[in-house]
Write an enzyme that holds these catalytic residues in place. Sequence first.
Site, PDB file in Angstrom:
ATOM      1  N   ASP A 134       0.863  -1.191   0.000  1.00 43.70           N
ATOM      2  CA  ASP A 134       0.000   0.000   0.000  1.00 43.70           C
ATOM      3  C   ASP A 134       0.895   1.236   0.000  1.00 43.70           C
ATOM      4  O   ASP A 134       1.410   1.648   1.042  1.00 43.70           O
ATOM      5  CB  ASP A 134      -0.923   0.004   1.230  1.00 43.70           C
ATOM      6  CG  ASP A 134      -1.899   1.158   1.186  1.00 43.70           C
ATOM      7  OD1 ASP A 134      -2.946   1.024   0.539  1.00 43.70           O
ATOM      8  OD2 ASP A 134      -1.588   2.214   1.784  1.00 43.70           O
ATOM      9  N   GLU A 145       2.196   5.073  -0.156  1.00 44.94           N
ATOM     10  CA  GLU A 145       1.780   6.449   0.124  1.00 44.94           C
ATOM     11  C   GLU A 145       2.534   7.328  -0.863  1.00 44.94           C
ATOM     12  O   GLU A 145       3.662   7.006  -1.270  1.00 44.94           O
ATOM     13  CB  GLU A 145       2.091   6.864   1.563  1.00 44.94           C
ATOM     14  CG  GLU A 145       1.346   6.051   2.620  1.00 44.94           C
ATOM     15  CD  GLU A 145      -0.161   5.993   2.434  1.00 44.94           C
ATOM     16  OE1 GLU A 145      -0.761   7.026   2.061  1.00 44.94           O
ATOM     17  OE2 GLU A 145      -0.741   4.921   2.639  1.00 44.94           O
ATOM     18  N   HIS A 157      -3.654   5.737   6.723  1.00 47.22           N
ATOM     19  CA  HIS A 157      -2.801   6.395   5.717  1.00 47.22           C
ATOM     20  C   HIS A 157      -1.310   6.310   6.027  1.00 47.22           C
ATOM     21  O   HIS A 157      -0.508   6.979   5.373  1.00 47.22           O
ATOM     22  CB  HIS A 157      -3.222   7.842   5.457  1.00 47.22           C
ATOM     23  CG  HIS A 157      -4.653   7.957   5.011  1.00 47.22           C
ATOM     24  ND1 HIS A 157      -5.086   7.525   3.773  1.00 47.22           N
ATOM     25  CD2 HIS A 157      -5.761   8.404   5.654  1.00 47.22           C
ATOM     26  CE1 HIS A 157      -6.389   7.729   3.671  1.00 47.22           C
ATOM     27  NE2 HIS A 157      -6.824   8.262   4.805  1.00 47.22           N
ATOM     28  N   ASP A 164      -1.687   0.612   6.893  1.00 48.71           N
ATOM     29  CA  ASP A 164      -2.723   0.279   5.900  1.00 48.71           C
ATOM     30  C   ASP A 164      -2.484  -1.140   5.378  1.00 48.71           C
ATOM     31  O   ASP A 164      -3.408  -1.945   5.296  1.00 48.71           O
ATOM     32  CB  ASP A 164      -2.701   1.261   4.720  1.00 48.71           C
ATOM     33  CG  ASP A 164      -3.416   2.576   5.025  1.00 48.71           C
ATOM     34  OD1 ASP A 164      -4.026   2.696   6.105  1.00 48.71           O
ATOM     35  OD2 ASP A 164      -3.368   3.491   4.170  1.00 48.71           O
TER      36      ASP A 164
HETATM   37  P1  AMP Z   1      -4.219   5.641   1.055  1.00 42.44           P
HETATM   38  O1  AMP Z   1      -3.665   4.300   0.674  1.00 42.44           O
HETATM   39  O2  AMP Z   1      -5.687   5.688   1.152  1.00 42.44           O
HETATM   40  O3  AMP Z   1      -3.529   6.069   2.291  1.00 42.44           O
HETATM   41  O4  AMP Z   1      -3.828   6.644  -0.094  1.00 42.44           O
HETATM   42  C1  AMP Z   1      -2.662   6.547  -0.871  1.00 42.44           C
HETATM   43  C2  AMP Z   1      -2.294   7.907  -1.354  1.00 42.44           C
HETATM   44  O5  AMP Z   1      -3.403   8.477  -2.066  1.00 42.44           O
HETATM   45  C3  AMP Z   1      -1.935   8.904  -0.295  1.00 42.44           C
HETATM   46  O6  AMP Z   1      -0.581   8.803   0.140  1.00 42.44           O
HETATM   47  C4  AMP Z   1      -2.166  10.207  -1.043  1.00 42.44           C
HETATM   48  O7  AMP Z   1      -1.120  10.503  -1.924  1.00 42.44           O
HETATM   49  C5  AMP Z   1      -3.404   9.881  -1.888  1.00 42.44           C
HETATM   50  N1  AMP Z   1      -4.622  10.282  -1.157  1.00 42.44           N
HETATM   51  C6  AMP Z   1      -5.378   9.507  -0.344  1.00 42.44           C
HETATM   52  N2  AMP Z   1      -6.404  10.218   0.145  1.00 42.44           N
HETATM   53  C7  AMP Z   1      -6.296  11.467  -0.364  1.00 42.44           C
HETATM   54  C8  AMP Z   1      -7.064  12.679  -0.250  1.00 42.44           C
HETATM   55  N3  AMP Z   1      -8.154  12.735   0.491  1.00 42.44           N
HETATM   56  N4  AMP Z   1      -6.643  13.775  -0.943  1.00 42.44           N
HETATM   57  C9  AMP Z   1      -5.556  13.733  -1.719  1.00 42.44           C
HETATM   58  N5  AMP Z   1      -4.798  12.617  -1.872  1.00 42.44           N
HETATM   59  C10 AMP Z   1      -5.160  11.508  -1.217  1.00 42.44           C
HETATM   60 MG    MG Z   2      -2.391   3.907   2.396  1.00 43.11          MG
END
Ligand code: AMP
Ligand code: MG
Length: 358
Positions: free
Chosen positions: A143, A145, A302, A307
Amino acid sequence: MEEHKENIHDKVCNVKLPSNPDEEEDNKVSLSTRLSTVTLTEKQDKSCAKACLSSESIPKTASTSGEFSDPVYKEIALANGQINRMNQDELRSKLAALKLDTRGVKDVLRKRLKSHYKKLKLMQSVAEGGSTDTYYDYICVVDFEATCEESNPFEFTHEIIEFPIVLIDTHTLQITDSFQEYVKPEVNTQLSDFCVKLTGITQTMVDEADTFPSVLKRVVQWLQERELGTKYKYAMLTDGSWDMSKFLNIQCRLSGIRYPQFARKWINIRKSYGNFYKVPRTHTKLSIMLDKLGLKYEGRPHSGLDDSRNIARIALRMLQDGCQLRVNERIHGGQLLNVPSSAPVEGAPPPHNPRRRD
Ligand code: AMP
Ligand code: MG
């Protein structure tokens, strides 16, 4: 925050859902309930529990059109018919009697019990000379970031800033290992305040980290040391399509390297979860999947590693519930494509460092 990721996935990645053996199985259930009824005796229950507890691998499920005429599938369908008529308390007490997990909503309980009997019947069939196609020994949950901005402009260049892997042993059904490194972005070197707040990754963490090609080298080495793709069959797994089809794809272009072969195919757990528990894609957010399984998020949302761990917990529960998580997406020529459920259970290739782009 996850909702945002989900929405984008659906907008950008219009991939058709595969026909799934488990969906086919349920279609057969309704037919079976009309045909006849069968009683699952306590003796069958006990032998089933014993066989399933002693199983080390999950047999391949058949998915050919003529499988209902197969006596094994007919038996499974008949058992499913009975399970469909059980209420929540009956399901719970049956699962408890079988020493199986009793947590989760009714649909989850029902699926768990069905899978239990299905696994037993298929194992009996394998013992009698049926299919022996082997399953993955390991699943690598990833996952990423990435850099981001609050307004999330469509054209924003996301760069990977955390590369985590959580290793699942599919035989012991345990998380056995993990990898984590932060990554220094090279295009937008300064993280936005929003990104720091969202991911918990600070400017110092990425400043002190290596750039992506060096981190990827250590990822490859880590996978090789675990003999994945050589001694052991393995598959990559992500929460959605974006990790590979967007974040890794863009990062490789930015870093001037080819897309790594070992990450060309993966299991999109949202798709697997939706098909297995029969829920729409809008119900496959990480938090909803955990909630429906009676699990709570552990750690910091996040954070790539946390995650990944929580996604791994969902994968483990699905494996325990009898889902044969299989590769269902791939990338080819930069395009996200579907892998049909009829494709053989093929492991990812031995990991190698990708060549530089010409
Ligand atoms: P996640 O796996 O949901 O933590 O998301 C992976 C990546 O997606 C994060 O590190 C951000 O770069 C992008 N991301 C997730 N949520 C958002 C959000 N609400 N706004 C902008 N970018 C996001
Ligand atoms: Mg993530």
